[in-house]
Design a protein around this motif. Structure first.
Motif, PDB file in Angstrom:
ATOM      1  N   VAL A  94     -44.070  38.747   3.730  1.00  0.00           N
ATOM      2  CA  VAL A  94     -43.487  38.544   5.068  1.00  0.00           C
ATOM      3  C   VAL A  94     -42.044  39.047   5.001  1.00  0.00           C
ATOM      4  O   VAL A  94     -41.172  38.402   4.426  1.00  0.00           O
ATOM      5  CB  VAL A  94     -43.538  37.067   5.497  1.00  0.00           C
ATOM      6  N   ARG A  95     -41.813  40.203   5.590  1.00  0.00           N
ATOM      7  CA  ARG A  95     -40.502  40.854   5.507  1.00  0.00           C
ATOM      8  C   ARG A  95     -39.640  40.602   6.736  1.00  0.00           C
ATOM      9  O   ARG A  95     -38.421  40.795   6.684  1.00  0.00           O
ATOM     10  CB  ARG A  95     -40.675  42.368   5.318  1.00  0.00           C
ATOM     11  N   HIS A  96     -40.261  40.208   7.850  1.00  0.00           N
ATOM     12  CA  HIS A  96     -39.510  40.028   9.096  1.00  0.00           C
ATOM     13  C   HIS A  96     -40.053  38.808   9.841  1.00  0.00           C
ATOM     14  O   HIS A  96     -41.265  38.577   9.880  1.00  0.00           O
ATOM     15  CB  HIS A  96     -39.623  41.265   9.993  1.00  0.00           C
ATOM     16  N   ILE A  97     -39.150  38.056  10.451  1.00  0.00           N
ATOM     17  CA  ILE A  97     -39.496  36.948  11.346  1.00  0.00           C
ATOM     18  C   ILE A  97     -38.726  37.159  12.641  1.00  0.00           C
ATOM     19  O   ILE A  97     -37.500  37.274  12.633  1.00  0.00           O
ATOM     20  CB  ILE A  97     -39.130  35.581  10.749  1.00  0.00           C
ATOM     21  N   ILE A  98     -39.456  37.236  13.752  1.00  0.00           N
ATOM     22  CA  ILE A  98     -38.829  37.313  15.072  1.00  0.00           C
ATOM     23  C   ILE A  98     -38.996  35.944  15.721  1.00  0.00           C
ATOM     24  O   ILE A  98     -40.121  35.454  15.846  1.00  0.00           O
ATOM     25  CB  ILE A  98     -39.491  38.386  15.953  1.00  0.00           C
ATOM     26  N   VAL A  99     -37.899  35.311  16.102  1.00  0.00           N
ATOM     27  CA  VAL A  99     -37.996  34.007  16.752  1.00  0.00           C
ATOM     28  C   VAL A  99     -37.612  34.141  18.223  1.00  0.00           C
ATOM     29  O   VAL A  99     -36.586  34.742  18.552  1.00  0.00           O
ATOM     30  CB  VAL A  99     -37.141  32.930  16.056  1.00  0.00           C
ATOM     31  N   THR A 100     -38.456  33.593  19.081  1.00  0.00           N
ATOM     32  CA  THR A 100     -38.149  33.617  20.512  1.00  0.00           C
ATOM     33  C   THR A 100     -36.885  32.809  20.788  1.00  0.00           C
ATOM     34  O   THR A 100     -36.102  33.172  21.673  1.00  0.00           O
ATOM     35  CB  THR A 100     -39.325  33.063  21.331  1.00  0.00           C
ATOM     36  N   HIS A 119     -34.893  37.871  13.018  1.00  0.00           N
ATOM     37  CA  HIS A 119     -34.439  38.576  14.212  1.00  0.00           C
ATOM     38  C   HIS A 119     -34.378  37.598  15.382  1.00  0.00           C
ATOM     39  O   HIS A 119     -35.367  36.902  15.673  1.00  0.00           O
ATOM     40  CB  HIS A 119     -35.404  39.715  14.567  1.00  0.00           C
ATOM     41  N   VAL A 120     -33.237  37.555  16.075  1.00  0.00           N
ATOM     42  CA  VAL A 120     -33.049  36.648  17.201  1.00  0.00           C
ATOM     43  C   VAL A 120     -31.877  37.172  18.020  1.00  0.00           C
ATOM     44  O   VAL A 120     -31.087  37.996  17.531  1.00  0.00           O
ATOM     45  CB  VAL A 120     -32.788  35.201  16.688  1.00  0.00           C
ATOM     46  N   THR A 121     -31.738  36.718  19.254  1.00  0.00           N
ATOM     47  CA  THR A 121     -30.580  37.146  20.027  1.00  0.00           C
ATOM     48  C   THR A 121     -29.310  36.508  19.465  1.00  0.00           C
ATOM     49  O   THR A 121     -29.327  35.380  18.953  1.00  0.00           O
ATOM     50  CB  THR A 121     -30.716  36.780  21.515  1.00  0.00           C
ATOM     51  N   ALA A 122     -28.210  37.236  19.561  1.00  0.00           N
ATOM     52  CA  ALA A 122     -26.928  36.739  19.055  1.00  0.00           C
ATOM     53  C   ALA A 122     -26.502  35.480  19.788  1.00  0.00           C
ATOM     54  O   ALA A 122     -25.945  34.547  19.187  1.00  0.00           O
ATOM     55  CB  ALA A 122     -25.864  37.828  19.188  1.00  0.00           C
ATOM     56  N   CYS A 123     -26.782  35.434  21.081  1.00  0.00           N
ATOM     57  CA  CYS A 123     -26.421  34.261  21.880  1.00  0.00           C
ATOM     58  C   CYS A 123     -27.158  33.021  21.381  1.00  0.00           C
ATOM     59  O   CYS A 123     -26.570  31.949  21.233  1.00  0.00           O
ATOM     60  CB  CYS A 123     -26.735  34.528  23.353  1.00  0.00           C
ATOM     61  N   PRO A 157     -28.051  41.779  21.375  1.00  0.00           N
ATOM     62  CA  PRO A 157     -27.445  41.370  22.649  1.00  0.00           C
ATOM     63  C   PRO A 157     -28.511  40.985  23.667  1.00  0.00           C
ATOM     64  O   PRO A 157     -29.674  41.394  23.568  1.00  0.00           O
ATOM     65  CB  PRO A 157     -26.702  42.641  23.091  1.00  0.00           C
ATOM     66  N   LEU A 158     -28.097  40.201  24.651  1.00  0.00           N
ATOM     67  CA  LEU A 158     -29.017  39.793  25.718  1.00  0.00           C
ATOM     68  C   LEU A 158     -29.176  40.857  26.796  1.00  0.00           C
ATOM     69  O   LEU A 158     -30.224  40.935  27.431  1.00  0.00           O
ATOM     70  CB  LEU A 158     -28.520  38.504  26.381  1.00  0.00           C
ATOM     71  N   GLY A 159     -28.150  41.635  27.039  1.00  0.00           N
ATOM     72  CA  GLY A 159     -28.211  42.588  28.138  1.00  0.00           C
ATOM     73  C   GLY A 159     -27.694  43.944  27.742  1.00  0.00           C
ATOM     74  O   GLY A 159     -27.286  44.182  26.599  1.00  0.00           O
ATOM     75  N   GLY A 160     -27.737  44.858  28.709  1.00  0.00           N
ATOM     76  CA  GLY A 160     -27.177  46.181  28.508  1.00  0.00           C
ATOM     77  C   GLY A 160     -28.096  47.159  27.826  1.00  0.00           C
ATOM     78  O   GLY A 160     -27.695  48.290  27.521  1.00  0.00           O
ATOM     79  N   GLY A 161     -29.345  46.759  27.575  1.00  0.00           N
ATOM     80  CA  GLY A 161     -30.275  47.658  26.914  1.00  0.00           C
ATOM     81  C   GLY A 161     -31.117  48.435  27.902  1.00  0.00           C
ATOM     82  O   GLY A 161     -30.771  48.597  29.079  1.00  0.00           O
ATOM     83  N   LEU A 181     -40.772  45.035  20.902  1.00  0.00           N
ATOM     84  CA  LEU A 181     -39.551  44.931  21.694  1.00  0.00           C
ATOM     85  C   LEU A 181     -39.150  43.469  21.850  1.00  0.00           C
ATOM     86  O   LEU A 181     -40.000  42.569  21.853  1.00  0.00           O
ATOM     87  CB  LEU A 181     -39.751  45.533  23.093  1.00  0.00           C
ATOM     88  N   LEU A 182     -37.859  43.225  22.025  1.00  0.00           N
ATOM     89  CA  LEU A 182     -37.338  41.896  22.328  1.00  0.00           C
ATOM     90  C   LEU A 182     -36.967  41.874  23.804  1.00  0.00           C
ATOM     91  O   LEU A 182     -36.217  42.736  24.277  1.00  0.00           O
ATOM     92  CB  LEU A 182     -36.114  41.615  21.457  1.00  0.00           C
TER      93      LEU A 182
END
Length: 285
Positions: A94-100, A119-123, A157-161, A181-182
């Protein structure tokens, strides 16, 4: 890629169908719907549910309030690491974990995979570190002891993408396939996000806690058991944002030409349907 649907935590809150909409028993049935993705980048988890340390030391790791309210069933066999072993994989792969988001029922298994990038949003990371997120629930929903040993964070980041069906999205997640994608879906928490995965003929979207019951996404009209409505209201940090994102998700399901398999983190009916379908299909993505 190949996707496995895992229930990494069962909750049985008092109230039966008042909580899950289906149970005739005194207690409801909710799940912690996680994904295990086989990919060229190694194994990828989307959310982790409860981990082995939660099972072994619940009083240290979890709030007594939420343990009692949700009637959490801490079963060793439901941890992500146990299920990964049963599937024949090495947890070290398991190399990556994406958390909502970093709520206690989504992040409890992170430290079972010490070699993974999280992996998670900075906020979300910033708010969770400060244990914000509602005056009463902030220190109870976020349990830093579940992730304080993580050595490798990847924050977004949450926005600007770019845009994805009318939503902001983060593409090119570090080290992950471009098909993942996030999707920021704030409201339940300040940095909450969904995870979209490209599959043959369309997309799969794990919406986390953007909604709790399939009836909230029904084209025929909103429906949600009163227990879950109350729970959502207690946990939300921005009601307007949460309801706005729910409306956009309903429009996404009803209004796109592409197929989008939408599901949330805790609806047991959604989980059972998708788990059975993926087993039948041998789901290759």
């Amino acid at each position: 890629m190949k996707i496995h649907h895992l229930n990494c935590g069962t909750c049985c809150p008092a109230g039966g169908r008042l909580f899950d909409g289906t149970s005739d028993a005194p207690f409801g049935h909710l799940v912690c719907h996680c994904l295990l993705i086989e990919s060229d980048a190694g194994l990828i988890l989307v959310d982790t549910g409860f981990g082995t340390r939660d099972v072994d030391h619940p009083s240290r790791r979890l709030s007594a309030f939420f343990r009692a309210l949700n009637n959490i069933q801490l079963r060793p066999e439901e941890t992500a690491i146990a299920q990964i072993r049963r599937l024949g994989f090495d947890p070290a792969d398991v190399r990556h974990i994406i958390v909502t988001h970093l709520d206690f029922d989504h992040a409890g298994g992170i430290e079972d995979f010490p070699h993974a990038t999280v992996h998670v949003t900075a906020c979300e990371k910033a708010v969770a570190d400060e244990q914000q997120g509602g005056r009463f629930v902030g220190t109870r929903r976020y349990r830093p002891q579940q992730w304080d040993e993580v050595a490798d964070w990847s924050l977004y980041p949450l926005g600007g993408g770019e845009r994805w069906f009318g939503f902001d999205c983060v593409r090119d997640l570090q080290g992950l396939p471009p098909e993942i994608l996030l999707i920021p879906l704030t409201g339940h928490s300040w940095g909450h996000a969904g995870v979209a995965i490209r599959e043959p003929g369309g997309w799969m979207l794990h919406a986390g806690d953007a909604y709790f019951h399939r009836g909230e996404m029904a084209a025929s009209g909103y429906a949600c058991p009163p227990g879950l409505r109350g729970y959502q209201a207690m946990m939300e940090v921005d009601r307007a944002a949460r309801l706005r994102n729910q409306a956009k998700l309903r429009h996404l399901v009803a209004g796109t030409d592409e197929t989008v398999r939408l599901f949330c983190a805790h609806d047991a009916v959604e989980f059972d349907l998708l788990a059975k379908r993926s087993r039948a299909e041998g789901q290759a993505v």
